[in-house]
Scaffold this motif. Sequence first.
Motif, short mmCIF file in Angstrom:
data_model
loop_
_atom_site.label_atom_id
_atom_site.label_comp_id
_atom_site.label_asym_id
_atom_site.label_seq_id
_atom_site.Cartn_x
_atom_site.Cartn_y
_atom_site.Cartn_z
N THR A 182 0.74 -1.65 -0.20
CA THR A 182 -0.20 -0.30 -0.29
C THR A 182 1.51 1.28 0.27
OG1 THR A 182 -1.93 -1.26 1.40
CG2 THR A 182 -1.85 1.10 1.58
N HIS A 183 1.74 1.08 0.20
CA HIS A 183 2.89 2.21 1.29
C HIS A 183 4.00 2.05 -0.59
CE1 HIS A 183 0.86 3.16 4.60
NE2 HIS A 183 0.87 2.20 4.17
N LYS A 184 4.06 1.73 -1.55
CA LYS A 184 4.79 1.58 -2.12
C LYS A 184 4.13 2.99 -3.94
CE LYS A 184 6.73 -2.72 -2.31
NZ LYS A 184 6.60 -4.23 -3.21
N ALA A 185 5.43 3.92 -4.17
CA ALA A 185 5.07 5.08 -4.82
C ALA A 185 4.78 3.99 -6.09
CB ALA A 185 6.27 5.41 -4.27
N ARG A 186 4.66 4.98 -6.84
CA ARG A 186 3.98 4.23 -8.55
C ARG A 186 5.31 3.71 -9.33
NH1 ARG A 186 0.10 6.91 -12.72
NH2 ARG A 186 0.33 4.99 -14.21
N LYS A 187 5.61 2.95 -9.82
CA LYS A 187 6.69 1.99 -10.61
C LYS A 187 5.99 2.28 -11.89
CE LYS A 187 5.82 -1.37 -8.60
NZ LYS A 187 5.50 -3.08 -8.43
N SER A 188 5.14 2.79 -12.43
CA SER A 188 5.45 2.22 -14.12
C SER A 188 5.61 3.85 -14.36
CB SER A 188 3.80 2.23 -14.43
OG SER A 188 2.19 2.65 -13.93
N GLY A 189 5.82 4.36 -16.29
CA GLY A 189 5.92 5.62 -16.02
C GLY A 189 7.63 6.11 -15.21
N THR A 190 8.28 6.43 -16.61
CA THR A 190 9.35 7.54 -16.75
C THR A 190 8.99 8.02 -15.15
OG1 THR A 190 9.16 9.04 -17.89
CG2 THR A 190 9.63 7.39 -18.83
N LYS A 191 10.32 7.79 -14.53
CA LYS A 191 10.92 9.13 -13.18
C LYS A 191 10.11 10.41 -13.80
CE LYS A 191 13.90 9.94 -9.90
NZ LYS A 191 15.81 10.79 -10.21
N GLU A 192 10.54 11.03 -14.99
CA GLU A 192 10.22 12.83 -14.98
C GLU A 192 8.79 12.15 -14.85
OE1 GLU A 192 14.03 11.75 -16.08
OE2 GLU A 192 12.28 10.87 -16.64
N TRP A 193 8.17 11.15 -15.89
CA TRP A 193 6.73 11.38 -16.11
C TRP A 193 6.02 11.66 -14.32
CZ3 TRP A 193 3.16 7.35 -15.44
CH2 TRP A 193 1.50 8.09 -16.73
N ARG A 194 6.49 10.94 -14.03
CA ARG A 194 5.97 9.80 -12.80
C ARG A 194 6.26 11.87 -11.81
NH1 ARG A 194 8.79 4.99 -9.93
NH2 ARG A 194 9.93 6.05 -11.78
N ALA A 195 7.18 12.22 -11.67
CA ALA A 195 6.79 13.62 -10.79
C ALA A 195 6.22 14.25 -11.18
CB ALA A 195 8.92 13.99 -11.36
N MET A 196 6.68 14.44 -12.55
CA MET A 196 5.57 15.29 -13.47
C MET A 196 3.92 15.78 -12.59
SD MET A 196 3.32 16.38 -16.11
CE MET A 196 3.16 15.66 -17.33
N ARG A 197 3.94 14.38 -12.74
CA ARG A 197 1.86 14.01 -12.30
C ARG A 197 1.72 13.96 -10.72
NH1 ARG A 197 -0.71 10.81 -15.31
NH2 ARG A 197 -1.97 9.77 -14.19
N ALA A 198 3.12 14.35 -10.08
CA ALA A 198 3.17 14.23 -8.66
C ALA A 198 2.33 12.85 -7.79
CB ALA A 198 2.40 14.82 -7.83
#
Length: 633
Positions: free
Chosen positions: A361-377
Amino acid sequence: MGLSEARTREIVLGYLQREARRNRQPRQITVQDARQLQTWLVVFWLNQDLQARISRFLRLGGGFSGRRRADMRDYLIGRDQETDKYEDKGLQSKARAQIPESVLDISRRPEHGNFSFELEQDDILALNLVRWFKESFMRWIDPITCPECSVETQFESTLTGGELNEEDRKYGAGRVEMHRCKADPSHPIRKFPRYNVPEKLLETREGRCGEFANLFMLFLRSVGLDARIVHNQEDHVWNEYYSRSAQRWVHLDSCEAAFDTPLMYELGWGRKMSYVLAFGVEGAQDVSRGYVADYHEHGWERRRKWDEQDLAEKLAAITTGRREILSETRQTELAERDEKQEAWMADHEGRLRVAQGSNDTHKARKSGTKEWRAMRAESGAGGGKSFAISTLHTKLNPDHTLRSVDDNLRLGGSARRADHYLILTPNETSQIGTAFVSTSIPSTSSFVVEVDFRITLSPGQDQGADGMAFVCLQQQGDIPAQLSGEGGAGLGYDGLGGSGDWATEIDTYQTVDRCNDPPTPHISLHSPPKSHHRHCIAVTPPFSLPDLSDGETRTLRIAMNAESETVQAELIIPGEMEEVLPLWEAKLPSSGMMAGSSKRLLGLTASTGGIAQAHEVTRFDIWDLSRKSETDA
């Protein structure tokens, strides 16, 4: 009474939330209820500002517009109708033939996993399926590589409407992304059609969350599981299947191979959600309480898009229409399921206890590039980098102010001066206003800008109307004659400048079709200055900002570091205790900036479309940090 505004708001909203949302069934009013109501009334009538805020939140007087009701109805009907495509028996057979026998083997219990209920055969099958689909079958599209040399590509454009070919339209691709090779632009364009037909996705086997959930729904139905597709208004989609063992619908996210971790989006990814709606061939349901960790405290406050009663009635109508053709036995069974699902969602504390005991439950998102995940917060609930803009500049007089730039301020469109402030757009529809000043700040120098802005809706209006922006352009020579971009969703800046230029937008109206906007209000950084969010390199998380269209004055502080080519932004909220909200810190894309002799052309833009909203600026201060450094030396 000596109550702070924050505490007053907490009491009133807390009372409204408990009585208007949590208690769905009528009950006897207790003495404690009466005392709480008495406290609420006293606080409410002593605080006029709070009265206005609560009235606005509840839409008293104005109500929801017919347009918004129609948009909601069209959205729900569209999502409901899409569920029929998964019932094609021939297509189900085609999907089932793709599944290895080892995945269908439900005789072996999973070797690892922390589960909140006893897994039976259907549960083991769903678990096997989601792991296989993520790990062996479907491919996350990003980063998109060049078909010729396999080097990473960069987004170039989107094809829509008449630009789509016959195959795109046949397989439901409403748009096609075009990506060009970074290493050699002469290489063939890599096309990424956003197909919406499961049959085609069985062939391509690539995509993002929409394609994943779409195709995975077909696989779930192909093995006989009762399944639903779940849409979240904050731009994510996943699935559920019904577990007879758990006696509820169980969360499945094929992008992450996630099984029964419904709170991972908030507790793991750090996402704040509003509406979460599930659709299947036997009905539709609002399942937000099962996925929003803070629903009973703050989650319901984020639900401002649709009227609650309208939403509940439309979902009930969809469900009734789906079930009236079923046997009485099946209808009774489904009604019992609904009751058990409601009971599970109502057990907020129980669900939180289960979530706290689950590492997944407490894991950050894995799918997508690092930059894309950061942009989507979505890098994690605690993954944000904290920062603070230095305030040393405030000890010195700014190099440019609204008063000092009188002779050097270029106004355009609806922009005009009024006493000691600036009106970018009046409270009217279809307006574009711009105000630019040619500074003496070289393009190679750093600077800080502070803008005191006020955005005000028309009376009775329940949503923002586009927004405004701060724009930084490189100037070489005279100020360009044309300093106005596109109106409406373009916020007056879209189309100005190019590579090396950027804009920070304050967006108060969510435009999904033209701009792929996240929920509003949001403040985002775009380079080049184009309002579509494919050009966005930083954005505030959903629901992290207060209402920015309430007529209150706030300060946007922006710092540009020319050496590191980074931009930072903060929102300053005045009050007895001034609050400073760090918004984001981002590096601008490599631009090949003009020679150092070019100057900064800094300005403000705003626009309205079919809805009216006033955009006003009471302060526009600019500090040239290179000149301050020279003075210090």
